[in-house]
Design an enzyme around this catalytic site. Structure first.
Site, PDB file in Angstrom:
ATOM      1  N   ASP A   1       0.829  -1.200   0.000  1.00 49.19           N
ATOM      2  CA  ASP A   1       0.000   0.000   0.000  1.00 49.19           C
ATOM      3  C   ASP A   1       0.869   1.259   0.000  1.00 49.19           C
ATOM      4  O   ASP A   1       1.945   1.284   0.603  1.00 49.19           O
ATOM      5  CB  ASP A   1      -0.907  -0.030   1.232  1.00 49.19           C
TER       6      ASP A   1
ATOM      7  N   GLU B   1       1.066  -0.579  -5.093  1.00 44.35           N
ATOM      8  CA  GLU B   1      -0.082   0.340  -5.157  1.00 44.35           C
ATOM      9  C   GLU B   1       0.491   1.719  -5.456  1.00 44.35           C
ATOM     10  O   GLU B   1       0.862   2.469  -4.562  1.00 44.35           O
ATOM     11  CB  GLU B   1      -0.848   0.314  -3.833  1.00 44.35           C
TER      12      GLU B   1
ATOM     13  N   ASP C   1     -11.237   2.296  -1.576  1.00 48.21           N
ATOM     14  CA  ASP C   1     -11.384   3.719  -1.275  1.00 48.21           C
ATOM     15  C   ASP C   1     -12.222   4.466  -2.310  1.00 48.21           C
ATOM     16  O   ASP C   1     -12.465   5.667  -2.141  1.00 48.21           O
ATOM     17  CB  ASP C   1     -10.003   4.384  -1.182  1.00 48.21           C
TER      18      ASP C   1
END
Length: 492
Positions: free
Chosen positions: A279, A326, A379
């Protein structure tokens, strides 16, 4: 599909039959990958990206049914925690699950061979100690503990451990049972030909076992509070940026120690998953931070990371083929250079593709093989929610973009201009693109609206991290739809 969103009667998705039935659904749908959010035990706000211990597995996922089958709970005790609700009620879970687990522990055989081997390994000893002190202190932040426990003075830890031996053993049991149940799920998935993609948050929560047990890895003051707070600067989505509140890393210290902390962290993650998505990858090229007193993330500074030595160390410990970057957010030449250096696949988000820009890197016809394509992430709003919320300008650009890409990719045009038809076409473009992997959130597969959005960054809403599906959502029709697309575009 987040584990917590799986259907079931115990208030939250977990490692019981709901996991196994979902894997069976994936097999019927011809799917070979299941991406989950971090399964770690959450703290305030219930975000899986803010954990009390990054290598933990949430006690909430322990199945009351499995505990009942093992003879650790009666039927009545298991049923006491039942609650088939829409959104997850974390307050209810907290009030019923831990008493239930303590009841199960009271009947557990401490001489179980696997458990004794688990204790001897000692991997979760710090987690168990941290949680025990948390409970003994009335859930106080570790930086408010007495000096000896706060700074891990050996004499203080030894005295506490002697006084709270049973409590520490309880948390070891929690860690043991949660991990054992998850690894059984993973083994079932792998045997069925389904691999698991997990997510590794970049940062640690300020009040966590991770920071408490190795404060030297972070930029902290003498009282162990962060000297800088992590976040991201203002952008199109957040005018004041995002202030996460996590401490940032002391990369100089970590480099002197061969980045062993990162190597062990990745190896741990790959013991739980088949692939790991890192992430906020851009934070491993340069990271953004602000002063601890800052009210928002508008005024901060960027700091360069020794990224090439860091990834040289990481890739000496784990296989490059198991990692995904990511690479969303503010992407500059440094991030692109790091991606090229590591060879890791980045992410392409189709929800961002159709804005009228012919050179948009997320357009399906521009996506390269060494990438992972998504319709959206946890998200983002769902495809249907996004489409229904468009202005007339955005809607026109989106329709024109989808029609153009469908023509280029040969996936067929739109027979009607409806939200579901548009979402269906975007899904097909994802299957058709060149990306090695294509991942679709379950709510996009089912054409569900914004009320199934998993998280809205920068907000505290009851819906965040609390959305659940129903068993009847996983229909033969949707499985057939996925299977046909997988076969049509050779993703079988």
């Amino acid at each position: 599909m987040p584990i917590f969103s799986l259907p079931g009667k115990y208030g939250i998705g977990g490692f019981g039959r709901e996991c196994y039935e979902f894997i069976d659904y994936l097999c019927a749908a011809g799917q070979r990958l299941w991406q989950v959010l971090p399964p770690a035990q959450t703290g305030w706000g219930n975000s899986p990206y803010s954990s009390v211990a990054s290598d933990s597995v949430s006690p909430y996922y322990i199945s009351p049914e499995i505990l009942k089958e093992k003879g650790l709970l009666t039927r009545e005790e298991a049923e006491f925690s039942a609650r088939e609700t829409g959104l997850i009620d974390y307050g209810f879970l907290y009030s019923v699950r831990f008493p239930m687990l303590r009841k199960a522990f009271s009947r557990f055989d401490r001489n179980d061979k696997e458990f004794k081997a688990f204790l001897k390994e000692g991997r979760h000893a710090d987690y168990a100690l941290y949680m025990s002190i948390k409970y003994a202190s009335g859930q106080r932040d570790f930086r408010e503990w007495n000096k000896g426990l706060k700074y891990r003075e050996p004499a203080a830890l030894k005295e506490f451990s002697a006084d709270y031996e049973e409590e520490i053993l309880f948390w070891q049991f929690v860690a043991f049972e949660a991990e054992r149940e998850w690894l059984a799920v993973k083994a079932y998935a792998n045997a069925a030909g389904v691999e698991i993609i997990g997510d590794m948050p970049l940062y640690m929560a300020a009040d966590s076992a991770d920071v408490w047990k190795s404060p030297q890895n972070f930029l902290l003051d003498d009282a162990l509070y962060p000297e800088r707070l992590a976040g991201v600067p203002p952008d199109y989505f957040q005018k004041e940026g995002q202030l996460w509140g996590n401490p940032v890393y002391d990369f100089s210290y970590q480099q002197k120690n061969g980045f062993d902390w990162w190597k062990e962290r990745l190896k741990r993650a790959l013991s739980l998953y088949d692939y790991v998505r890192i992430d906020h990858f851009r934070g491993l090229d340069r990271f953004y931070s602000v002063e601890p007193s800052a009210p928002n993330a508008m005024h901060g500074e960027w700091t360069k990371v020794p990224s090439k030595p860091l990834f040289a160390a990481i890739l000496s410990a784990v296989k490059k083929e198991t990692l995904i970057a990511e690479d969303l957010g503010i992407i500059d030449e440094g991030v692109r250079s790091l991606l090229k250096y590591t060879g890791l696949p980045g992410m392409k988000i189709l929800s961002f593709a159709f804005n009228g820009e012919s050179q948009n890197p997320y357009l399906p016809e521009r996506i390269e093989e060494n990438s992972v394509c998504y319709t959206g992430t946890h998200d983002n709003d769902t495809l249907i929610g996004l489409i229904k919320g468009f202005s007339e300008w955005d809607r026109t650009n989106f329709i024109n973009g989808v029609v153009s890409s469908a023509k280029i990719m040969g996936t067929g045009g739109l027979k009607e201009i409806t939200p579901e038809a548009l979402a269906r076409s975007v899904l097909e473009l994802g299957f058709a693109c060149k990306a090695n992997f294509f991942i679709a959130p379950m709510q996009d597969v089912l054409f569900y609206g914004g009320d199934y959005r998993i998280n809205e960054p920068g907000t505290v809403k009851p819906q965040n991290w609390a959305v659940r599906f129903k068993k009847q959502d996983f229909t033969e029709k949707s499985a057939k739809f996925l299977k046909e697309l997988a076969a049509r575009y050779n993703r079988v």
